[in-house]
Write an enzyme that holds these catalytic residues in place. Structure first.
Site, short mmCIF file in Angstrom:
data_model
loop_
_atom_site.label_atom_id
_atom_site.label_comp_id
_atom_site.label_asym_id
_atom_site.label_seq_id
_atom_site.Cartn_x
_atom_site.Cartn_y
_atom_site.Cartn_z
N LYS A 13 -32.65 14.79 26.13
CA LYS A 13 -33.76 15.77 26.15
C LYS A 13 -34.24 16.07 24.72
CE LYS A 13 -31.45 19.10 28.25
NZ LYS A 13 -30.08 18.55 28.28
N ARG A 88 -31.11 27.09 32.65
CA ARG A 88 -29.84 26.42 32.95
C ARG A 88 -29.09 27.07 34.10
NH1 ARG A 88 -29.02 24.40 27.16
NH2 ARG A 88 -27.59 22.67 27.40
N ARG A 127 -21.90 11.78 18.89
CA ARG A 127 -23.18 12.30 18.39
C ARG A 127 -23.02 13.03 17.05
NH1 ARG A 127 -26.86 16.12 22.20
NH2 ARG A 127 -25.31 17.73 21.89
N ARG A 163 -21.25 18.59 15.81
CA ARG A 163 -21.27 19.96 16.34
C ARG A 163 -19.91 20.31 16.93
NH1 ARG A 163 -26.49 20.05 20.21
NH2 ARG A 163 -24.95 21.09 21.51
N ARG A 174 -18.37 21.21 28.99
CA ARG A 174 -19.82 21.41 29.10
C ARG A 174 -20.39 20.67 30.30
NH1 ARG A 174 -21.52 19.38 23.58
NH2 ARG A 174 -23.66 19.58 24.29
P1 ADP Z 1 -26.89 20.12 24.94
O1 ADP Z 1 -28.18 20.00 25.67
O2 ADP Z 1 -26.60 18.95 24.12
O3 ADP Z 1 -25.78 20.59 25.80
P2 ADP Z 1 -27.86 22.46 23.56
O4 ADP Z 1 -28.05 22.36 22.10
O5 ADP Z 1 -29.05 22.52 24.44
O6 ADP Z 1 -26.91 21.27 23.90
O7 ADP Z 1 -26.97 23.74 23.92
C1 ADP Z 1 -25.74 23.99 23.28
C2 ADP Z 1 -25.09 25.26 23.83
O8 ADP Z 1 -25.99 26.38 23.65
C3 ADP Z 1 -24.79 25.27 25.33
O9 ADP Z 1 -23.58 24.63 25.65
C4 ADP Z 1 -24.76 26.80 25.58
O10 ADP Z 1 -23.56 27.38 25.12
C5 ADP Z 1 -25.88 27.33 24.72
N1 ADP Z 1 -27.16 27.38 25.48
C6 ADP Z 1 -28.29 26.69 25.20
N2 ADP Z 1 -29.24 26.95 26.12
C7 ADP Z 1 -28.70 27.82 27.01
C8 ADP Z 1 -29.15 28.45 28.20
N3 ADP Z 1 -30.39 28.24 28.68
N4 ADP Z 1 -28.30 29.28 28.86
C9 ADP Z 1 -27.07 29.51 28.41
N5 ADP Z 1 -26.56 28.95 27.31
C10 ADP Z 1 -27.36 28.10 26.60
#
Ligand code: ADP
Length: 218
Positions: A13, A88, A127, A163, A174
């Site tokens: 994404k 999410r 990554r 990260r 996750r």
């Molecule tokens: P990826 O898509 O690679 O999992 P992101 O950078 O989008 O990683 O998100 C990393 C972390 O940020 C998630 O695991 C969560 O802890 C938090 N996060 C991001 N977006 C949301 C969301 N919409 N609701 C809850 N937590 C979020």
């Protein structure tokens, strides 16, 4: 053009968002990037989010919804945006619905990036992310990057790191959290005529051309 990206962590994404942002000037709304920036600046939102993120859990809905409400209301989003990483959970999906209505906005395209769990684990664990511009590469690709290549946000080369939540243990957690809390909301969007399931296992350029073709029809 307002776009929603759905899909598990590591499904591409962020990569596709960057490609669309560069080519079409859309605003990239990544809640993950927003939280990481807030953590770097040690803001109140950042402090609230950090522990959840480090454990691979979701940040509480209230915090995320407030963040997106503020950002989506800013004037640059009127020219088109990509939502990456939000919603999410079911409450987030409902909040987004209300928010878009109140802002007189609609989603023109909804893409769901589909791919097997084994590929996700492998991708996430290898990554590396630039601290400054959020560019993502694999550990393999990192070896090939010439030292002359510069970061788009700061002078000098990109500053790649792993990260905390991309460590092997947190990655598994996750994916589990995604399957329990986010996969069920796909059904909410699947019925929309703007919904398209995309094979996320192919090369980024191949995924991008699928998106572009669909966007031309939207
Ligand atoms: P990826 O898509 O690679 O999992 P992101 O950078 O989008 O990683 O998100 C990393 C972390 O940020 C998630 O695991 C969560 O802890 C938090 N996060 C991001 N977006 C949301 C969301 N919409 N609701 C809850 N937590 C979020």
């Amino acid at each position: 053009m307002n776009i929603l990206f759905l899909g598990p962590p590591g499904s591409g994404k962020g990569t596709q968002s960057k490609m669309l942002q560069d080519k079409y000037g859309l605003v990239h709304l990544s809640t993950g990037d927003m939280f990481r920036e807030a953590i770097g600046k040690k803001t109140e939102v950042g402090m609230k989010a950090k522990a959840f993120m480090d454990r691979g859990e979701y940040v509480p809905d209230g915090v995320v919804i407030d963040l997106i409400r503020d950002r989506l209301s800013q004037s640059d989003c009127k020219n088109g945006f990509i939502l990456d990483g939000f919603p999410r959970t079911e409450p987030q999906a409902k909040a987004l619905d209300g928010l878009l209505k109140s802002l007189h906005m609609e989603l023109d395209s909804i893409f769901f990036f589909d791919l097997a769990k084994e590929i996700l684990v492998a991708r996430l664990s290898s990554r590396r992310t630039c601290r400054n511009c959020n560019r993502v590469v694999s550990a393999e690709q990192l070896k090939e990057i010439p030292t002359s290549e510069t970061c788009s946000k700061k002078s000098g080369p990109c500053d790649f790191y792993q990260r905390t939540d991309d460590s092997a243990e947190v990655v598994t957690k996750r994916i589990e959290v995604y399957q329990n809390q986010t996969a069920p909301i796909i059904g909410f969007y699947e019925k929309s005529k703007s919904f398209l399931r995309v094979d996320g296992s192919v090369a980024p350029e191949a995924v991008f051309s699928v998106l572009e073709k669909a966007l031309k029809k939207a």
